[in-house]
Enzyme design. Structure first.
Site, PDB file in Angstrom:
ATOM      1  N   GLN A 210       0.903  -1.224  -0.093  1.00  0.00           N
ATOM      2  CA  GLN A 210       0.143  -0.244  -0.349  1.00  0.00           C
ATOM      3  C   GLN A 210       0.826   1.352  -0.246  1.00  0.00           C
ATOM      4  O   GLN A 210       0.071   2.455   0.167  1.00  0.00           O
ATOM      5  CB  GLN A 210      -1.013  -0.183   1.532  1.00  0.00           C
ATOM      6  CG  GLN A 210      -2.321  -1.189   1.145  1.00  0.00           C
ATOM      7  CD  GLN A 210      -2.616  -0.988   1.976  1.00  0.00           C
ATOM      8  OE1 GLN A 210      -2.811  -1.973   3.544  1.00  0.00           O
ATOM      9  NE2 GLN A 210      -3.380  -0.107   2.987  1.00  0.00           N
ATOM     10  N   PHE A 241      -5.671  -4.113   3.126  1.00  0.00           N
ATOM     11  CA  PHE A 241      -6.488  -4.076   3.634  1.00  0.00           C
ATOM     12  C   PHE A 241      -5.219  -3.643   5.567  1.00  0.00           C
ATOM     13  O   PHE A 241      -5.952  -4.051   6.562  1.00  0.00           O
ATOM     14  CB  PHE A 241      -7.143  -5.238   4.771  1.00  0.00           C
ATOM     15  CG  PHE A 241      -7.729  -5.765   3.525  1.00  0.00           C
ATOM     16  CD1 PHE A 241      -9.357  -5.682   3.883  1.00  0.00           C
ATOM     17  CD2 PHE A 241      -8.410  -7.254   2.699  1.00  0.00           C
ATOM     18  CE1 PHE A 241     -10.577  -5.623   2.298  1.00  0.00           C
ATOM     19  CE2 PHE A 241      -9.413  -8.206   1.688  1.00  0.00           C
ATOM     20  CZ  PHE A 241      -9.602  -6.882   1.807  1.00  0.00           C
ATOM     21  N   GLU A 245       0.222  -2.110   4.318  1.00  0.00           N
ATOM     22  CA  GLU A 245       0.642  -0.098   5.383  1.00  0.00           C
ATOM     23  C   GLU A 245       2.468  -0.195   5.701  1.00  0.00           C
ATOM     24  O   GLU A 245       2.514   0.816   4.647  1.00  0.00           O
ATOM     25  CB  GLU A 245      -0.394   0.485   5.902  1.00  0.00           C
ATOM     26  CG  GLU A 245      -0.152   1.726   6.300  1.00  0.00           C
ATOM     27  CD  GLU A 245      -0.953   2.826   6.386  1.00  0.00           C
ATOM     28  OE1 GLU A 245      -1.783   2.345   6.612  1.00  0.00           O
ATOM     29  OE2 GLU A 245      -0.516   3.557   7.413  1.00  0.00           O
ATOM     30  N   ARG A 323      -6.262   6.760  16.651  1.00  0.00           N
ATOM     31  CA  ARG A 323      -7.776   6.835  16.115  1.00  0.00           C
ATOM     32  C   ARG A 323      -8.578   6.369  17.052  1.00  0.00           C
ATOM     33  O   ARG A 323      -9.456   6.897  16.849  1.00  0.00           O
ATOM     34  CB  ARG A 323      -6.906   6.146  15.095  1.00  0.00           C
ATOM     35  CG  ARG A 323      -8.948   6.458  14.055  1.00  0.00           C
ATOM     36  CD  ARG A 323      -7.951   5.824  11.953  1.00  0.00           C
ATOM     37  NE  ARG A 323      -7.914   6.692  11.482  1.00  0.00           N
ATOM     38  CZ  ARG A 323      -8.834   8.327  11.045  1.00  0.00           C
ATOM     39  NH1 ARG A 323     -10.101   7.719  10.828  1.00  0.00           N
ATOM     40  NH2 ARG A 323      -8.026   8.328  10.113  1.00  0.00           N
ATOM     41  N   ARG A 355      -7.913  -2.250   8.103  1.00  0.00           N
ATOM     42  CA  ARG A 355      -9.189  -1.421   8.269  1.00  0.00           C
ATOM     43  C   ARG A 355      -9.480  -0.705   9.451  1.00  0.00           C
ATOM     44  O   ARG A 355     -10.472  -1.256  10.149  1.00  0.00           O
ATOM     45  CB  ARG A 355     -10.170  -2.073   7.369  1.00  0.00           C
ATOM     46  CG  ARG A 355     -10.991  -1.672   6.501  1.00  0.00           C
ATOM     47  CD  ARG A 355     -12.012  -2.690   5.771  1.00  0.00           C
ATOM     48  NE  ARG A 355     -12.957  -2.548   4.021  1.00  0.00           N
ATOM     49  CZ  ARG A 355     -13.217  -3.256   4.200  1.00  0.00           C
ATOM     50  NH1 ARG A 355     -13.164  -4.348   3.165  1.00  0.00           N
ATOM     51  NH2 ARG A 355     -13.956  -2.621   2.801  1.00  0.00           N
ATOM     52  N   GLU A 727     -13.053   2.192   4.641  1.00  0.00           N
ATOM     53  CA  GLU A 727     -13.207   1.544   6.307  1.00  0.00           C
ATOM     54  C   GLU A 727     -14.561   1.792   6.561  1.00  0.00           C
ATOM     55  O   GLU A 727     -14.578   0.981   7.221  1.00  0.00           O
ATOM     56  CB  GLU A 727     -12.144   2.627   6.370  1.00  0.00           C
ATOM     57  CG  GLU A 727     -10.372   2.717   6.784  1.00  0.00           C
ATOM     58  CD  GLU A 727      -9.831   3.319   7.077  1.00  0.00           C
ATOM     59  OE1 GLU A 727      -9.586   3.804   6.617  1.00  0.00           O
ATOM     60  OE2 GLU A 727      -8.445   2.524   7.820  1.00  0.00           O
TER      61      GLU A 727
HETATM   62  N1  MTE Z   1     -11.011  -3.061  -0.184  1.00  0.00           N
HETATM   63  C1  MTE Z   1     -10.772  -4.461  -0.924  1.00  0.00           C
HETATM   64  N2  MTE Z   1     -11.073  -4.631  -1.980  1.00  0.00           N
HETATM   65  N3  MTE Z   1      -9.102  -4.679  -0.647  1.00  0.00           N
HETATM   66  C2  MTE Z   1      -8.694  -4.236   0.582  1.00  0.00           C
HETATM   67  O1  MTE Z   1      -7.545  -4.169   0.502  1.00  0.00           O
HETATM   68  N4  MTE Z   1      -8.773  -2.423   2.035  1.00  0.00           N
HETATM   69  C3  MTE Z   1      -9.401  -1.279   2.887  1.00  0.00           C
HETATM   70  C4  MTE Z   1     -10.616  -0.654   2.294  1.00  0.00           C
HETATM   71  N5  MTE Z   1     -11.481  -1.416   1.100  1.00  0.00           N
HETATM   72  C5  MTE Z   1      -9.226  -3.239   1.137  1.00  0.00           C
HETATM   73  C6  MTE Z   1     -10.485  -2.748   0.601  1.00  0.00           C
HETATM   74  C7  MTE Z   1      -8.483  -0.380   3.638  1.00  0.00           C
HETATM   75  S1  MTE Z   1      -7.575  -0.434   5.067  1.00  0.00           S
HETATM   76  C8  MTE Z   1      -8.552   0.672   2.957  1.00  0.00           C
HETATM   77  S2  MTE Z   1      -7.699   2.101   4.268  1.00  0.00           S
HETATM   78  C9  MTE Z   1      -9.508   1.385   1.841  1.00  0.00           C
HETATM   79  O2  MTE Z   1      -9.869   0.282   1.144  1.00  0.00           O
HETATM   80  C10 MTE Z   1      -8.218   2.122   0.895  1.00  0.00           C
HETATM   81  O3  MTE Z   1      -9.136   2.555  -0.015  1.00  0.00           O
HETATM   82  P1  MTE Z   1      -9.328   3.416  -0.407  1.00  0.00           P
HETATM   83  O4  MTE Z   1      -8.820   4.949   0.653  1.00  0.00           O
HETATM   84  O5  MTE Z   1      -8.714   3.956  -2.137  1.00  0.00           O
HETATM   85  O6  MTE Z   1     -10.922   4.111  -0.317  1.00  0.00           O
HETATM   86  N1  LUZ Z   2      -3.405   7.365  10.538  1.00  0.00           N
HETATM   87  C1  LUZ Z   2      -4.362   7.120   9.791  1.00  0.00           C
HETATM   88  C2  LUZ Z   2      -2.215   6.692   9.851  1.00  0.00           C
HETATM   89  O1  LUZ Z   2      -5.606   7.869  10.128  1.00  0.00           O
HETATM   90  N2  LUZ Z   2      -4.751   6.363   9.095  1.00  0.00           N
HETATM   91  C3  LUZ Z   2      -3.536   5.655   8.843  1.00  0.00           C
HETATM   92  O2  LUZ Z   2      -3.549   4.825   8.480  1.00  0.00           O
HETATM   93  C4  LUZ Z   2      -1.973   6.609   9.123  1.00  0.00           C
HETATM   94  N3  LUZ Z   2      -0.617   5.491   9.242  1.00  0.00           N
HETATM   95  C5  LUZ Z   2       0.586   5.914   9.507  1.00  0.00           C
HETATM   96  C6  LUZ Z   2       0.147   7.242   9.882  1.00  0.00           C
HETATM   97  N4  LUZ Z   2      -0.570   7.561  10.865  1.00  0.00           N
HETATM   98 MO1  MOS Z   3      -6.638   1.137   6.359  1.00  0.00          MO
HETATM   99  S1  MOS Z   3      -6.405  -0.131   7.719  1.00  0.00           S
HETATM  100  O1  MOS Z   3      -5.526   2.110   6.043  1.00  0.00           O
HETATM  101  O2  MOS Z   3      -5.442   0.597   4.649  1.00  0.00           O
END
Ligand code: MTE
Ligand code: LUZ
Ligand code: MOS
Length: 793
Positions: A210, A241, A245, A323, A355, A727
């Site tokens: 990510q 998910f 990251e 958070r 997530r 999320e």
């Molecule tokens: N949806 C799918 N299909 N696969 C993923 O890995 N990750 C989730 C969410 N939805 C995820 C998902 C998470 S943790 C985040 S932060 C957001 O998608 C990131 O995508 P966006 O910010 O582009 O919506």
């Molecule tokens: N803060 C947050 C963060 O709200 N979401 C994140 O995914 C994150 N990642 C790194 C540092 N701060």
């Molecule tokens: Mo989503 S837990 O912010 O990668």
């Protein structure tokens, strides 16, 4: 231009605010989508496998890898001593070794790597290693870590008002402890990195991540290279998910160091068990709370201490804790609150983003408490929730000081209550339960308010690069990472919308650190918000140039601002020029047909020491009603029906957003009801494969699944008026857990509060049923028949 060059979407369908299929759907379903492991291997590619620690905490006395080296096909091994730069892959605090150096901190920690001519050989050779350990005391329990004051970051505390005094003065009080388990990300594509040495000491890395920029940094530090010597490329992930990251970094580093040391391409793809043994998960949380309220259930004061299992290193635990603190309020006004978060250092995997990033763990606590308050005052939990919602004079400021300016929770919950038939079903369930001694039904409606933005302000920036080629096709590159969530689809829609062309003309390329630099992680649900705006900016710059050209070449005195871009045409006065034709003209006229774009979220501020400010640009809202059937003899249960109503603003793509809502809900339900992480006494994670770790499957989806997007438009100037949706919907799953708890309460008189831990596995459900039964039979018979009569009435 040939008519069949852009065949995917019919002309008439507008690019934005329509249910276009995922840009890669046809590749996903046919198996033709390229993931890192599908990239055709370069000649001479070697494969790496990791040797893992067998002890939770120990000094390494010796590592004997002679037998490993002797296996035919083994090219060499790698230990911490082979890393030329810094042996660290921690994202914020640098306490995360790539390979253990001297001491191991959990069972599963990578100690060495084997590089071999095949994946299979590498994995077999790993087992020949002989490592001698000198055991050190291990702390496996977060509460024990708390007692020993072992924290990965200093304790965090947010106090507003006078919670202690108001608690003491409250007419009613509840005090309790509760816990919620962690969760494995269970991305379908596991962690993987493939590194190739390039000329002059450079490295090219394909990595399922990510955060390509962070991988570039970590790899450059490990190899003592400059950032301009490392390119990271990422076309798509098969899910992340949050698990990719920061924690893709270890795999990226090992692959890169091996590629550098052996001068050949190296791929590292741990199998599922190793992936689960090595990587961190969602933090499990333990809560100690006390809440004061009035006879109607209005919260007067609340104090909570949340203890999170951080694991052996800091990773992202600090921001996760922040958070959690900033989401404990969920949709409720808390005038007087004391909210604490502790990140306990344990000798287990280093927990990380998942997530919601601590938001779910914060908000689920107040929802559990809200339920308990409702039982204590004998009211429907929905009424108690409504009483506590943000809204009204002096009830719009969060404990961290941000004004809730876009509150739609009253309307949204009102709509859902009506269309789900909440009240009638509540009555029907009471009647069912009165006549059903073993099977009990339960119902719960829970709200969501989720803050959008990284709470580290400077992460809220993005860049993009848009190219228009002379045939009128468009290529967009941006800083975001596609993980299945549909980010590329949305960004392509934004660009097509801005240029007034059909979506089929626009293609997104792999994220690539050599194209857009210094990107943030695709996380915090901000992917489309940030990269969409950056791509829109880039496309707008080109459009303005094209408008100027069109205006000047179609007569005197035409204002470029009146030139319209729509339906694959450019409209100037009475003329309609096909888009491709204007692009040709622009090329010949030497007008730049590509541009960069940039975006930084406005208006954010955050005081880290006081935990106050405006960390979020806006909030996303939602609510869900779940109805369950619980077998109180076996602890089994079924979700009978779920009604979800979610605010995605003016959705860019309602089909993709509905998919995010459904997926988030089911994934959250898995977290709270079935996925159980279990470590044995030595600290070995025993649930490290799908055989022992149960995620929801198609059969766990409710037969009645009613999902709708709430009609809304973001009042902030977000990309096309949309709201982030990745999320927030995960929190809709609280309703499933609390519906189970509601069903269990029906074993008693409905007033006894079931102590239901999460995940609500059959075991946890039976424990709660037993607890309610014991308390119910201990209650005086007169009181019992009283309440039973009341419940029936
Ligand atoms: N949806 C799918 N299909 N696969 C993923 O890995 N990750 C989730 C969410 N939805 C995820 C998902 C998470 S943790 C985040 S932060 C957001 O998608 C990131 O995508 P966006 O910010 O582009 O919506
Ligand atoms: N803060 C947050 C963060 O709200 N979401 C994140 O995914 C994150 N990642 C790194 C540092 N701060
Ligand atoms: Mo989503 S837990 O912010 O990668």
């Amino acid at each position: 231009m040939k008519a069949d060059v852009f065949p995917r979407v019919p002309h008439a369908v507008p690019a934005a605010h329509h249910a276009h299929p995922h840009e890669s759907a046809h590749l996903h379903v046919s198996g033709a989508a390229t993931y890192v492991d599908d990239i055709r291997e370069l000649a001479g590619t070697a494969h790496a496998a990791l040797g893992l620690s067998a002890k939770a905490h120990a000094r390494i006395v010796s590592i004997d890898l002679d037998a490993v080296r002797a296996v035919p096909g083994v090219i060499g091994v790698l230990t911490a001593a082979d890393i030329p730069g810094s042996n660290d892959c921690g994202p914020i605090i640098h306490d995360d070794p790539i390979l253990a150096d001297g001491v191991v901190h959990y069972i599963g920690q990578p100690v060495f790597a084997v590089i071999a001519d095949s994946h299979d050989t590498a994995r077999r050779a790993v087992r020949k290693a002989r490592i001698e350990y000198d055991p050190l005391p291990a702390v496996l329990d977060p509460l024990e870590a708390k007692r020993q004051e072992r924290f990965v970051v200093p304790p965090m505390r947010l106090v507003r008002g006078e919670p202690a005094a108001r608690l003491a003065a409250a007419p009613r009080r509840l005090k309790g402890s509760w816990k919620v388990g962690g969760q494995e990300q269970f991305y379908l594509e596991g962690q993987i990195s493939y590194a190739a040495p390039k000329e002059d000491g450079c490295i090219h890395l394909w990595c399922s991540t990510q955060h390509p920029t962070e991988m570039q940094l970590v790899v450059s530090h490990a190899l003592a290279l400059a950032s301009n010597q490392v390119v990271v490329e990422m076309r798509r992930m098969g899910g992340a998910f949050g698990g990719k990251e920061s924690q893709s970094a270890l795999f990226a580093s090992v692959a890169a160091v091996a590629a550098w040391k052996f001068g050949r391409p190296v791929k590292l793809r741990p199998d599922r068990d190793d992936d689960m043994m090595i990587t961190g998960k969602r933090h499990d949380f333990h809560y100690d709370y006390e809440v004061g309220f009035d006879d109607e259930g209005r919260i007067l004061a609340v104090c909570i201490e949340m203890t999170a299992r951080a694991g052996f290193s800091a990773d992202l635990s600090g921001p996760v804790g922040t958070r959690a603190i900033c989401h404990f309020d969920n949709a409720y006004f808390l005038s007087d609150a004391d909210i604490r978060a502790l990140c306990a250092r344990t000798n287990t995997q280093s927990n990380t983003a998942f997530r919601g990033f601590g938001g779910p763990q914060g908000a689920v606590a107040i929802e559990y408490i809200m339920d308990s308050i409702a039982r204590a005052v004998g009211r429907d939990p929905l009424d108690v929730r409504k009483l506590n919602f943000y809204g009204g004079e002096g009830r719009n400021t969060t404990p961290y000081g941000q004004t809730v300016a876009d509150n739609v929770i009253h309307e949204l919950v009102g709509e859902l209550e009506a269309e789900s038939g909440y009240r009638a079903r509540r009555a029907a369930i009471a009647a069912f339960n009165a006549a059903s001694p073993v099977l009990k039904k339960g119902l719960a409606l829970t709200p969501v308010k989720f803050g959008i933005s990284f709470n580290v302000a400077h992460y809220n920036q993005a860049g993009a690069l848009v190219h228009i080629y002379t045939d009128g096709s468009v290529l967009v590159n941006h800083g975001g990472a596609e993980m299945g969530q549909g980010l590329n689809t949305k960004v392509c829609q934004v660009v097509a919308n801005e240029l007034g062309i059909s979506l089929g003309r626009v293609r997104a390329t792999a994220a690539d650190t050599s194209k857009v630099a210094n990107t943030s992680a695709t996380a915090a649900s901000t992917g489309a918000d940030l990269n969409g705006k950056a791509a829109e900016d880039a496309a707008r710059r080109i459009r303005l140039r094209l408008a100027e050209l069109a205006a000047s070449s179609h007569g005197e005195g035409i204002d470029p601002a009146t030139v319209r871009f729509a339906d694959d045409h450019v409209f100037v006065g009475d003329h309609a020029i096909p888009f491709g034709e204007l692009v040709q003209q622009a090329y010949v006229a030497r007008v730049q047909l590509w541009s960069d774009g940039f975006y930084a979220t406005p208006g954010l501020n955050w005081d880290r020491s006081k935990l106050t400010g405006r960390p979020f640009y806006y909030y996303a809202y939602g609510a869900a009603v779940s109805e369950v059937l619980v077998d109180t003899l076996t602890g089994e249960w079924r979700l009978l029906r779920a009604d979800l109503l979610h605010d995605a603003g003016n959705s860019i793509n309602p089909a993709i957003d509905a998919g995010q809502v459904e997926g988030g809900f089911i994934q959250g339900m898995g977290w709270l009801t079935m996925e159980e992480l279990w470590w044995n006494k030595e600290g070995r994670l025993m649930t490290h494969a799908p055989s022992t770790y149960k995620i929801p499957a198609t059969h766990d989806c409710p037969p009645e699944f009613r999902v709708r997007l709430f009609r809304n438009r973001n009042r902030e100037d977000t990309i096309l008026g949309s709201k982030a949706v990745g999320e927030p919907p995960l929190l809709l799953s609280f309703s499933a857990l609390l519906a189970i708890r509601d069903a269990i309460a029906a074993v008693g008189d409905g007033r006894i509060d079931p102590p239901l831990r999460a995940p609500a596995t059959p075991e946890a459900i039976l424990d709660a049923v037993d607890a309610v039964r014991a308390q119910f039979s201990a209650a005086p018979a007169a009181a019992r028949s009283d309440v039973a009569a009341e419940a029936l009435a």
